[in-house]
Scaffold this active site. Structure first.
Site, PDB file in Angstrom:
ATOM      1  N   TYR A 155       0.828  -1.207   0.000  1.00  0.00           N
ATOM      2  CA  TYR A 155       0.000   0.000   0.000  1.00  0.00           C
ATOM      3  C   TYR A 155       0.865   1.261   0.000  1.00  0.00           C
ATOM      4  CZ  TYR A 155      -3.862   3.108   1.297  1.00  0.00           C
ATOM      5  OH  TYR A 155      -4.806   4.112   1.316  1.00  0.00           O
ATOM      6  N   GLY A 158       2.942   1.286  -3.130  1.00  0.00           N
ATOM      7  CA  GLY A 158       2.024   1.356  -4.252  1.00  0.00           C
ATOM      8  C   GLY A 158       1.498   2.770  -4.461  1.00  0.00           C
TER       9      GLY A 158
END
Length: 347
Positions: A155, A158
């Protein structure tokens, strides 16, 4: 009256992740000001129930799709909001590869759609790009302290990669891209079991279960009510000229988790007590946004204090979840890996 673009036509807005917690509130606000809204959602973490009241609205269209496989739309667009990504630690860690690809491949697909239509683009990034910050409060020029190989990297990294894509497209004059770094957000339509701290504590209190506090509970978060965040997102999308850099959106009021739990216990009639568990890996110790840039560029600042927003959220959970608060939802096809619960709210 319909919102008008500069060419005099009604505005059409695509909201990826529009059936999610924040996305559904954004769809409501866009329709309320007269925009036409196309909601794209895979229902991996979103829910059709969040947008069910909109299904008969003449200016609302719903498309079930995963943005990792979505690369075109059959009508002109003026704006694209990308809010499509699992947002809480248990959700985004359940399928980390899909989370990373949603951030990178999915964002790339939506940028291509925006480029095809000459549409403005807003990326919902996150305070997680700052990691466990060594700077406090966090300003947009702080480069962060992220564990790039840890369990949260799918996350954190990303979203950092998605930001890089947006600014590469902006610098090359291909897409008018904007990036919002969203801090902890809460309000009605949060999923009861998404692993975020406010939903965790409210569901536990409503159910009479022990309130779980990780670590000492002295770690801090800053909580922004969803209506304030949506106003900030829309202001950032519409501001002219392009800010040319990320903008923090969050409430700078800082609370310890212990303070939050005490508020919940005072607000919800319950027999619950607090229990403590070990702090998860890489959990940030302090989190508070510097929103000077949002204030100067957008004239934006949050208006809803935590006590007021928490009351609205608690009332919604009590009315919606009630005695079934501890009932677990059916598992999704992509959520197959068990993960540890974690403090904080990610968007």
């Amino acid at each position: 009256m319909l919102q008008r673009t500069r060419n005099g036509k009604s505005r059409t807005v695509l909201v990826a992740g529009g059936a999610g917690f924040v996305g559904s509130h954004l769809c409501d606000a866009l329709l309320a000001r007269g925009d036409r809204v196309i909601c794209v959602d895979s229902y991996i973490t979103g829910s059709k129930d969040n947008v069910r009241p909109l299904l008969n609205h003449p200016d609302f269209r719903l498309i079930e799709a995963d943005i990792c496989e979505f690369d075109r739309i059959d009508e002109p667009l003026d704006q694209v909001y990308n809010l499509a990504c699992a947002a809480s630690p248990p959700q985004y860690q359940a399928d980390p590869v899909h989370t990373m690809m949603t951030c990178v491949s999915g964002t790339g697909n939506l940028l291509s759609v925006a480029e095809q239509h000459g549409a403005s683009f807003l990326q919902a990034s996150t305070s997680e790009v700052y990691g466990d910050p060594a700077e406090h409060p966090q300003r947009e020029d702080y480069r962060g302290n992220v564990n790039c190989i840890g369990p949260r990297a799918c996350y954190d990294e990303g979203k950092r990669a998605a930001e890089a894509l947006c600014f590469d497209m902006l610098r090359s004059a291909r897409v008018d891209a904007r990036v919002a770094r969203i801090f902890n957000t809460y309000g009605p339509r949060m999923q009861p079991h998404d692993g975020r701290i406010i939903s965790n504590l409210l569901v536990q209190a409503i159910s009479g279960k022990p309130l779980t506090i990780y670590g000492t509970g002295e770690q801090t978060r800053s909580f922004c009510f969803v209506s304030d965040l949506v106003a900030g997102l829309m202001a950032l999308m519409d501001v002219d000229p392009n800010p040319q850099g990320p903008v923090n959106l969050g409430n700078p009021g800082e609370f310890t988790i212990n303070e939050l739990a005490a508020l919940v216990l005072a607000m919800v009639p319950t027999v619950s007590k607090m229990v403590r568990k070990p702090l998860p890996q890489d959990d940030p110790q302090r989190r508070r946004p510097d929103i000077s840039r949002a204030s100067e560029l957008l004239g934006w600042e949050p208006k809803v204090p935590l006590r007021e927003g928490l009351r609205h959220t608690a009332d919604w959970f009590i009315a919606t979840v009630g005695s079934d608060a501890e009932r677990k939802p059916r598992s999704s096809t992509v959520r197959t890996q068990p993960v540890s619960p974690e403090m904080g709210m990610r968007v």
